[in-house]
Design a protein around this motif. Structure first.
Motif, PDB file in Angstrom:
ATOM      1  N   ARG A  49       2.581   2.935  -7.551  1.00 20.93           N
ATOM      2  CA  ARG A  49       3.471   2.863  -6.457  1.00 20.93           C
ATOM      3  C   ARG A  49       4.886   2.354  -6.768  1.00 20.93           C
ATOM      4  O   ARG A  49       5.137   1.314  -7.133  1.00 20.93           O
ATOM      5  CB  ARG A  49       2.450   1.939  -5.507  1.00 20.93           C
ATOM      6  N   ASN A  71      -1.373   1.565  -2.615  1.00 18.76           N
ATOM      7  CA  ASN A  71      -1.047   2.046  -1.557  1.00 18.76           C
ATOM      8  C   ASN A  71       0.598   2.522  -1.529  1.00 18.76           C
ATOM      9  O   ASN A  71       1.231   3.363  -1.126  1.00 18.76           O
ATOM     10  CB  ASN A  71      -2.161   2.576  -0.435  1.00 18.76           C
ATOM     11  N   ARG A  72       1.076   1.246  -0.363  1.00 20.58           N
ATOM     12  CA  ARG A  72       2.181   1.893   0.565  1.00 20.58           C
ATOM     13  C   ARG A  72       3.093   0.490  -0.234  1.00 20.58           C
ATOM     14  O   ARG A  72       2.496  -0.325  -0.756  1.00 20.58           O
ATOM     15  CB  ARG A  72       2.200   1.779   1.889  1.00 20.58           C
ATOM     16  N   PHE A 113      -5.830  -0.536  -0.398  1.00 17.95           N
ATOM     17  CA  PHE A 113      -6.696   0.113  -0.159  1.00 17.95           C
ATOM     18  C   PHE A 113      -7.592  -0.848  -0.337  1.00 17.95           C
ATOM     19  O   PHE A 113      -8.526  -0.499  -1.804  1.00 17.95           O
ATOM     20  CB  PHE A 113      -7.446   1.642  -0.171  1.00 17.95           C
ATOM     21  N   THR A 141      -7.675  -1.923   5.030  1.00 18.41           N
ATOM     22  CA  THR A 141      -6.655  -1.848   4.219  1.00 18.41           C
ATOM     23  C   THR A 141      -6.378  -3.496   3.987  1.00 18.41           C
ATOM     24  O   THR A 141      -6.673  -4.013   5.412  1.00 18.41           O
ATOM     25  CB  THR A 141      -5.599  -1.128   4.802  1.00 18.41           C
ATOM     26  N   TRP A 186      -1.040  -1.390   7.692  1.00 16.29           N
ATOM     27  CA  TRP A 186      -0.785  -0.716   6.650  1.00 16.29           C
ATOM     28  C   TRP A 186       0.549  -0.436   6.556  1.00 16.29           C
ATOM     29  O   TRP A 186       1.398  -0.097   8.275  1.00 16.29           O
ATOM     30  CB  TRP A 186      -1.290  -0.047   6.422  1.00 16.29           C
ATOM     31  N   CYS A 208       2.485   4.863   8.864  1.00 14.02           N
ATOM     32  CA  CYS A 208       3.809   5.025   7.993  1.00 14.02           C
ATOM     33  C   CYS A 208       5.231   4.898   8.512  1.00 14.02           C
ATOM     34  O   CYS A 208       4.867   6.002   8.206  1.00 14.02           O
ATOM     35  CB  CYS A 208       3.268   5.881   7.099  1.00 14.02           C
ATOM     36  N   ASP A 262       1.849  10.744   3.359  1.00 12.78           N
ATOM     37  CA  ASP A 262       3.251   9.570   2.832  1.00 12.78           C
ATOM     38  C   ASP A 262       3.997   8.514   3.551  1.00 12.78           C
ATOM     39  O   ASP A 262       3.848   9.272   4.911  1.00 12.78           O
ATOM     40  CB  ASP A 262       3.688   9.991   1.557  1.00 12.78           C
ATOM     41  N   VAL A 319      -8.363   8.317  -4.810  1.00 12.02           N
ATOM     42  CA  VAL A 319      -6.954   8.362  -4.776  1.00 12.02           C
ATOM     43  C   VAL A 319      -5.485   8.323  -5.913  1.00 12.02           C
ATOM     44  O   VAL A 319      -4.429   8.240  -5.205  1.00 12.02           O
ATOM     45  CB  VAL A 319      -6.957   6.852  -3.813  1.00 12.02           C
ATOM     46  N   SER A 327      -5.974  11.406   0.514  1.00 16.46           N
ATOM     47  CA  SER A 327      -6.174  10.380   1.251  1.00 16.46           C
ATOM     48  C   SER A 327      -7.250   9.433   1.375  1.00 16.46           C
ATOM     49  O   SER A 327      -8.034   9.881   1.445  1.00 16.46           O
ATOM     50  CB  SER A 327      -5.569  11.021   2.639  1.00 16.46           C
ATOM     51  N   PRO A 328      -6.950   8.428   1.853  1.00 17.54           N
ATOM     52  CA  PRO A 328      -8.532   7.155   2.138  1.00 17.54           C
ATOM     53  C   PRO A 328      -9.564   8.273   3.218  1.00 17.54           C
ATOM     54  O   PRO A 328     -10.666   8.298   3.266  1.00 17.54           O
ATOM     55  CB  PRO A 328      -8.559   5.966   2.792  1.00 17.54           C
TER      56      PRO A 328
END
Lengths: 371, 419
Positions: free
Chosen positions: A125, A168-169, A184, A197, A233, A275, A322, B50, B56-57
């Motif tokens: 990421r 993840n983000r 995650f 998370t 998150w 998100c 996303d 993932v 996605s989870p």
């Protein structure tokens, strides 16, 4: 009741290695030879495939070939071949910041020719703003390791933080000071397979790191809220590097929270919002909204006006999982699964709900336009 | 009740004193190899989904739930099919083969969610189908007084495979820079080897001696036949005790989550915590089985659950990191060593030879379902009242269940079953 004799071990001698003929008709020796041959064949197949796969792999850890430059769209390149899994960049269309640029993008019939510059750092990421980049990495091994790597304007490593879980983000505030990322948490193999998370916040000016923000005092619907199952998150920071927005989930619901770094407190503003991503002018939030129960196409992109607290859907009808990125005050970029289920592509869509989604970069994810 | 002719039992006892029957070793080897194969895939699937596929989870959770739900019911069918005409080896082999082939499914599915779901379902069906016939084969090829040791040896070998699998997978990912396809291919090869070992070295049910064919006699509706082992009082009590204790077991993931919450620990080592538990299980499985053979399996089974109770109490009262970590890992390891194979050894003699597989399937399914219920209940309690309160409840419930199980389990297990 008819009871039978407990079975003794009549075949013990047979299996323990006598050369007698077994009940399946083949002598033990023949069976041993057959299994040995099969083992050799299977081992050869496994080793040959692994060696081929290892050769296919890029040589890792090449130095970054470029730095952060204004007007360039950075992303994680997932195109096969050179630079897969590494950060790459493309020149944004001329005048991309401002309405005219959006108009130009919108009228583009086909995506611009893809002359991407590859060879950036390897990241799962990536995000960059204000002369700072954040790269979430994963390194295979025993045990596997994940890192948040802070990079400067020349994409040189400044700080590396060991993490657990799957990246993840990732977000960097407009000034480049505040960084936030989400992992995650999953027991990679032996433990639980259900996800939760873990979101961290790093102040690059003071060096202060909040490893897991779930202890932030939360006010939900006006009341102080305590629950052990809160999960945060997708943090996005405002221009003042103090106010932020994020998702919190608890008891199966998700909420938009507004947080304050100095007071270290957060309160919910709205339900069913995940998100969030704050527009450059700080007036609107792009987010994904759950529009369907279950696992099939659950989300749609929306934009919330923070002054009127009114939301509207975007022209993108596909389910987007996303944290959308604002390329300018009028355009959002986001990743969607690639055609044929392979990799992912970056699409753009106007933020006002008009127009149509446009394929921006094929074989890419984690868009970030450096302004 | 279930009379083994006295001299036959005595003869087999003399014959096998000190070592485990060949079929048990063969089945242990098959399980070891198969577990390497399956744990390789289990270890990398979340990452593959993932990071590689961009699922996605949520989707991952959906697939995960899918494959956990499938096993319980399929197991009953597997046990039943094995008992019909004594086709234990055939049914178990089919299960092993199905799981091995599912790796190719993962490889060929590319990124398609439908293909992946199908592959995972196939793997889980394979696992469900094979477990009961395999345990029945172990039970049928061992003398009743050495069953604990036989299951101990099998479970130790099985756990060795489960330990090696993830290590092999992570080593492969490291060597190939995340080539998940290589993990699937290697896993397939290893799984296929497991099937071949089974075909070559595990004797079929026919080789284990004559069995009164259960298929003879009036046709009973399937549901009636699946529940048939429950007609026996001794088995019914074992089943009730297992289900009762299962309903008081909160699940490993919660234990590790609680540890994670209480420990200041280098996070990157966290995924390796369960290795400690598995190592203890591995070391103690055989001694626990032998102990059960000597003094009756009821005792280790109950004490194993007492160890779990102690682990919960430890989580509740101990603040010191090292003591807590070591204590909990060891106690949970003891719990598995003293209960998993031991329960099968406890049930084996209470089941007629012609009902071994279906009886064990029933027992395992009952236990799995009650554990599922317990996990859901604990999760709900955690959400509603917090982790400490939930843990206090778990301690109280498990203590009560232990008392209940102690009263339920037949005390005269050895005499009533085969003398």
């Amino acid at each position: 009741m008819v009871m039978t004799d407990r079975a003794g071990p009549p075949e013990t001698g047979d299996v323990a290695g006598g050369a007698r003929t077994g009940r399946n008709g083949f002598p033990m020796r023949a069976r041993i030879i057959a299994v040995a041959v099969a083992t050799a064949v299977l081992t050869t197949v496994a080793v040959a495939y692994t060696v081929t796969a290892a050769r296919r792999a890029d040589s890792a850890d090449a130095p970054s070939a470029f730095g952060l430059e204004r007007g360039q769209l950075y992303f994680r390149s997932v195109r096969d071949g050179d630079g897969a899994g590494r950060v790459a960049r493309l020149a944004a269309p001329a005048g991309a910041s401002g309405a005219s640029g959006v108009a130009a993008m919108r009228t583009e019939a086909a995506p611009a020719p893809d002359h991407r510059t590859t060879g950036g750092p390897a990241c799962e990421r990536f995000y960059a703003a204000g002369g700072t980049a954040l790269c979430l990495q994963r390194r295979s091994g025993i045990p596997p390791a994940s890192y948040a790597v802070v990079l400067d304007g020349k994409l040189r490593e400044k700080r590396r933080i060991a993490l657990t879980g799957i990246p993840n983000r990732a977000r960097v505030s407009a000034s480049g000071r505040m960084l936030s990322w989400t992992m995650f948490a999953t027991g990679d193999s032996y433990a639980t397979t259900s996800f939760s998370t873990r979101t961290s916040i790093l102040d690059t000016r003071t060096g202060y790191l909040i490893k897991n923000m779930e202890d932030i005092p939360l006010t939900l619907d006006g009341r102080r809220y305590h629950s052990p199952d809160v999960n945060y998150w997708g943090v996005t920071f405002a221009r003042d590097d103090n106010r932020f927005y994020a998702t919190v989930s608890t008891k199966g619901r998700t909420y938009l929270v507004e947080g304050d770094m100095r007071r270290w407190a957060a309160r919910t503003l709205r339900e069913n919002l995940e998100c969030p991503s704050l527009s450059p002018d700080n007036t609107r939030l792009a987010f994904k909204k759950r529009v369907r129960e279950g696992a099939r196409d659950p989300w749609q992109l929306y934009v919330l006006d923070l002054r009127t607290m009114r939301e509207h859907p975007l022209a993108e009808r596909r389910s987007v999982d996303d944290q959308a990125a604002w390329l300018d005050d009028h355009t959002l970029g986001y990743a969607l699964p690639g055609s044929g289920g392979k990799g992912s592509d970056i699409w753009t869509v106007p933020a006002d709900g008009t127009g149509a989604p446009t394929l921006r970069v094929a074989g890419a994810s984690s868009p970030a336009l450096v302004r | 009740m279930y009379l083994a002719t006295t001299d036959a039992a005595a003869a087999t006892t003399k014959l096998t004193r000190g070592r485990v029957a060949g079929p048990v070793l063969a089945l242990g080897t098959v399980s070891l190899v198969t577990d390497i194969s399956s744990e390789m895939v289990t270890a990398v699937l979340p990452l593959y989904f993932v990071l590689q596929l961009g699922l996605s989870p949520l989707q991952f959770g959906f697939l995960d739930g899918l494959y956990n739900g499938v096993t319980a019911l399929v197991r009953l069918a597997g046990g039943h099919a094995a008992d019909r005409g004594g086709r234990h080896k055939l049914v178990a082999g089919t299960g092993y083969a199905l799981s091995a082939l599912s790796r190719l499914g993962l490889l060929l599915a590319g990124g398609g969610t439908a293909g992946i779901s199908a592959a995972i379902a196939a793997d889980r069906i394979g696992k469900g189908v094979r477990t009961a016939p395999r345990d029945a084969l172990i039970s049928l090829s061992s003398p009743p007084d050495a069953l604990g040791r036989a299951f101990g040896v099998h479970r130790a070998m099985d756990t060795t495979g489960a330990l090696l699998g993830p290590l092999a997978a992570f080593a492969l990912l490291w060597a190939t820079a995340d080539a998940y396809d290589a993990v699937f291919v290697v896993s397939f090869c290893v799984g296929l080897l497991g099937v071949l070992l089974l075909v070559a070295f595990v004797p079929g049910r026919a080789a284990l001696g004559p069995v009164a064919a259960p298929a003879a006699g009036p046709r009973v509706p399937l549901r009636g036949r699946i529940a048939e082992p429950l007609r026996d009082a001794a088995f019914r009590r074992i089943m009730a005790a297992a289900v009762l204790l299962g309903a008081a077991t909160i699940g490993d993931s919660f234990v590790y989550l609680l540890l994670q919450k209480q420990l200041v620990f280098a996070v990157r080592w966290f995924p390796l915590l369960p290795l400690g538990t598995a190592a203890v299980y591995l070391l103690l499985a055989v001694p626990a089985g032998r102990l059960g053979d000597r003094i009756g399996r009821r005792v280790p089974f109950l004490f194993g659950h007492a160890a779990l109770l102690a682990a919960y109490v430890l989580l509740l009262v101990v603040g010191d990191g090292t003591v807590l970590l070591a204590g909990v890992l060891v106690l949970v390891g003891v719990f598995y060593a003293a209960t998993d194979g031991v329960l099968m050894a406890l049930a084996g003699p209470a089941l007629p030879a012609a009902r071994q597989a279906s009886g064990m399937a029933l027992l395992q399914t009952g236990q799995a379902l009650s554990r599922l219920l317990a996990a859901a209940g604990f999760g709900a309690a955690w959400t509603l009242w917090g982790s400490r309160a939930a843990l206090v409840i778990a301690v109280v419930v498990l203590a009560a269940a232990l008392a209940g199980a102690a009263a339920l389990l037949p005390r005269t297990e050895r005499r009533s079953s085969w003398s």
